[in-house]
Design a protein around this motif. Structure first.
Motif, PDB file in Angstrom:
ATOM      1  N   GLY A  95       0.804  -1.211   0.000  1.00 39.57           N
ATOM      2  CA  GLY A  95       0.000   0.000   0.000  1.00 39.57           C
ATOM      3  C   GLY A  95       0.840   1.264   0.000  1.00 39.57           C
ATOM      4  O   GLY A  95       0.548   2.221  -0.724  1.00 39.57           O
ATOM      5  N   CYS A  96       1.893   1.263   0.839  1.00 38.18           N
ATOM      6  CA  CYS A  96       2.700   2.490   0.887  1.00 38.18           C
ATOM      7  C   CYS A  96       3.373   2.737  -0.460  1.00 38.18           C
ATOM      8  O   CYS A  96       3.498   3.886  -0.890  1.00 38.18           O
ATOM      9  CB  CYS A  96       3.701   2.446   2.030  1.00 38.18           C
ATOM     10  N   PHE A 127      -4.461   7.435   7.104  1.00 42.29           N
ATOM     11  CA  PHE A 127      -3.310   6.534   7.128  1.00 42.29           C
ATOM     12  C   PHE A 127      -2.940   6.176   5.695  1.00 42.29           C
ATOM     13  O   PHE A 127      -3.761   5.653   4.946  1.00 42.29           O
ATOM     14  CB  PHE A 127      -3.595   5.244   7.920  1.00 42.29           C
ATOM     15  N   GLU A 181      -8.801   8.622   1.978  1.00 41.61           N
ATOM     16  CA  GLU A 181      -9.439   7.306   2.013  1.00 41.61           C
ATOM     17  C   GLU A 181     -10.947   7.542   2.013  1.00 41.61           C
ATOM     18  O   GLU A 181     -11.441   8.334   2.805  1.00 41.61           O
ATOM     19  CB  GLU A 181      -9.072   6.559   3.296  1.00 41.61           C
ATOM     20  N   ASP A 214      -7.105   6.692  -1.806  1.00 45.38           N
ATOM     21  CA  ASP A 214      -6.358   5.577  -1.244  1.00 45.38           C
ATOM     22  C   ASP A 214      -7.372   4.480  -0.904  1.00 45.38           C
ATOM     23  O   ASP A 214      -8.072   4.548   0.104  1.00 45.38           O
ATOM     24  CB  ASP A 214      -5.606   6.040   0.004  1.00 45.38           C
ATOM     25  N   GLN A 217      -7.324  -0.096   1.830  1.00 53.41           N
ATOM     26  CA  GLN A 217      -8.112  -0.895   2.767  1.00 53.41           C
ATOM     27  C   GLN A 217      -9.571  -1.054   2.333  1.00 53.41           C
ATOM     28  O   GLN A 217     -10.154  -2.123   2.469  1.00 53.41           O
ATOM     29  CB  GLN A 217      -8.030  -0.285   4.172  1.00 53.41           C
ATOM     30  N   LYS A 243      -3.469  -4.339   0.049  1.00 53.44           N
ATOM     31  CA  LYS A 243      -4.097  -5.272   0.990  1.00 53.44           C
ATOM     32  C   LYS A 243      -4.861  -6.432   0.336  1.00 53.44           C
ATOM     33  O   LYS A 243      -4.276  -7.467   0.062  1.00 53.44           O
ATOM     34  CB  LYS A 243      -4.984  -4.496   1.968  1.00 53.44           C
TER      35      LYS A 243
HETATM   36  C1  LIG Z   1      -2.567  -0.465   5.194  1.00 57.35           C
HETATM   37  C2  LIG Z   1      -2.758   0.808   4.491  1.00 57.35           C
HETATM   38  C3  LIG Z   1      -1.700   1.414   3.796  1.00 57.35           C
HETATM   39  C4  LIG Z   1      -0.286   0.882   3.827  1.00 57.35           C
HETATM   40  O1  LIG Z   1      -0.188  -0.359   3.233  1.00 57.35           O
HETATM   41  P1  LIG Z   1       1.148  -1.241   3.424  1.00 57.35           P
HETATM   42  O2  LIG Z   1       0.931  -2.404   2.523  1.00 57.35           O
HETATM   43  O3  LIG Z   1       1.221  -1.604   4.867  1.00 57.35           O
HETATM   44  O4  LIG Z   1       2.289  -0.380   3.011  1.00 57.35           O
HETATM   45  C5  LIG Z   1      -1.976   2.561   3.080  1.00 57.35           C
HETATM   46  N1  LIG Z   1      -3.217   3.094   3.055  1.00 57.35           N
HETATM   47  C6  LIG Z   1      -4.244   2.547   3.709  1.00 57.35           C
HETATM   48  C7  LIG Z   1      -5.592   3.156   3.609  1.00 57.35           C
HETATM   49  C8  LIG Z   1      -4.056   1.389   4.463  1.00 57.35           C
HETATM   50  O5  LIG Z   1      -5.078   0.858   5.145  1.00 57.35           O
END
Ligand SMILES: *Cc1c(COP(=O)(O)O)cnc(C)c1O
Length: 390
Positions: A95-96, A127, A181, A214, A217, A243
């Motif tokens: 995700g990052c 996040f 998000e 984003d 999740q 994810k």
């Molecule tokens: C978990 C998450 C991330 C980061 O994902 P990673 O795979 O841990 O780097 C980024 N954005 C959101 C909304 C998340 O829930």
């Protein structure tokens, strides 16, 4: 264990195998999995179709390189474009990384427009990840502390607050994008209002800003549509995934459309592992299974059932602030910190999580059924009642 870097306050349990919505620890105790490894195990554990597809792909080819065409990657990009309404997809592993690509895209877009210090509007309680840029975009002072200097080029506004965004638009001519998000996960299951999303889309159009969603999740059918923004009928310029995309095999994606399509050319971005044949096969199989088994509609209705059942079971309980969510992204906010409920739920045979100190977070696999929903509420509601009575 002592050689594993101490970056997580780990619970004293390890798992040996799983099947469907159940996972078994090394002592042989079985748990109902209402967390999916934080929204990752879309198809639950050891899904036969996924196991077979991964095994077959491993027997053919695991990895080649983005120096070559990758057939599975092209197929997945086509599929994601069709589902999302976006045009291009960059593949990475998390995700990052997907968000890093989005942030780089926004800056690139800004520079092309002649903005020398491009700035992205981000949300309180957001996040976006743990790398330097995504940590800087994240709206949590605690996770940022000790890692300064943060990456510059972000301004923060309260979530769901159009006026705050309009105020930034008036004063800051460096803004090139807004990133959010649609359902905040780590921040405590907060949902962007549909009107807010539509007004934000209109403002981004008027200002020629990129709208970056984003969906790491809340994407991948978890809210009852493939992507969270589809409930409002809007289309972002950039959307990020990870994810649940590979149902446990690491894969991330940064999708672009509209003003963001066609920005990157060879040399602008890259990833060694990104979109390799194994990861893309896992994602293709995850998507095909969601489609074949109708898991998207199921996420919506089982999620609604879980919220309803908790509402009934916790009716009149003092200390429950709110039960909210969208599909299988559910938060039960209590009036005080409740981290200890994670251990209590484990003792009662359920995996769940507490986020933002006071929010019991449930992210069950998309294969969760009515029986599992009832079992979840039967086991967890009494724990919440006892906790609040204590
Ligand atoms: C978990 C998450 C991330 C980061 O994902 P990673 O795979 O841990 O780097 C980024 N954005 C959101 C909304 C998340 O829930």
């Amino acid at each position: 264990m002592s050689h594993v870097m101490n970056t997580y306050a780990r619970l004293p349990v390890a798992f040996s195998h799983g099947s469907g919505c159940r996972i078994t620890d090394t002592e042989g105790r079985e748990y109902l999995d209402a967390l999916s490894g934080i929204a990752v195990s879309t198809l639950g554990h050891a899904h036969p179709k996924l196991v077979a597809a991964i095994a077959a792909q491993a027997g053919r080819l695991l990895h080649t390189s983005n120096l070559y065409r990758i057939r599975e990657q092209e197929e997945l990009a086509d599929k994601l474009a069709a589902l999302s309404g976006m045009q291009e997809v960059f593949f990475c592993n998390s995700g990052c990384e997907a968000n890093e690509a989005a942030i780089k895209l926004a800056r690139f877009y800004g520079h092309k427009k002649g903005v020398e210090t491009p700035t992205i509007i981000v949300m309180e309680k957001a996040f976006h990840g743990r790398t330097m840029a995504t940590l800087s975009a994240t709206g949590n002072r605690k996770t940022q502390a000790g890692f300064e200097p943060l990456v510059s080029g972000f301004v923060r506004v309260p979530y769901n607050d159009m006026e705050a965004i309009r105020a930034v638009a008036e004063h800051n001519k460096n803004v090139v994008a807004v990133m959010l998000e649609i359902v905040q996960g780590e921040g405590g299951i907060h949902i962007a209002a549909l009107d807010f999303q539509r007004e934000l889309r209109a403002l981004c159009d008027a200002q020629e800003w990129l709208l970056i969603c984003d969906e790491v999740q809340c994407g991948m059918a978890r809210t009852g549509k493939w992507f969270g923004y589809q409930h409002a009928g809007i289309l972002p310029d950039v959307a990020t995934l990870a994810k649940g995309l590979g149902s446990g095999v690491p894969i991330g994606a940064c999708m672009t459309g509209g003003k963001a399509a066609g920005l990157f050319g060879p040399g602008n971005h890259g990833s060694t592992f990104g979109g390799n044949p194994l990861a893309c096969t896992a994602a293709l199989t995850t998507i095909a299974t969601i489609e074949q088994d109708g898991l998207m509609a199921r996420a919506e209705c089982i999620g609604a059932l879980i919220r309803k059942l908790f509402g009934e079971a916790l009716a009149g309980t003092k200390g429950v602030a709110e039960i909210r969510g969208h599909g299988l992204m559910i938060g039960i906010e209590l009036e005080r910190p409740c981290g200890e409920l994670v251990g209590k739920a484990m003792a009662a045979g359920v995996l769940l999580n507490v986020t933002a100190d006071k929010v019991v977070r449930l992210l069950p696999p998309l294969i969760f059924g009515e029986n599992e929903a009832r079992e979840l509420v039967d086991r967890v509601a009494p724990l919440i009642r006892d906790f609040l009575a204590g």
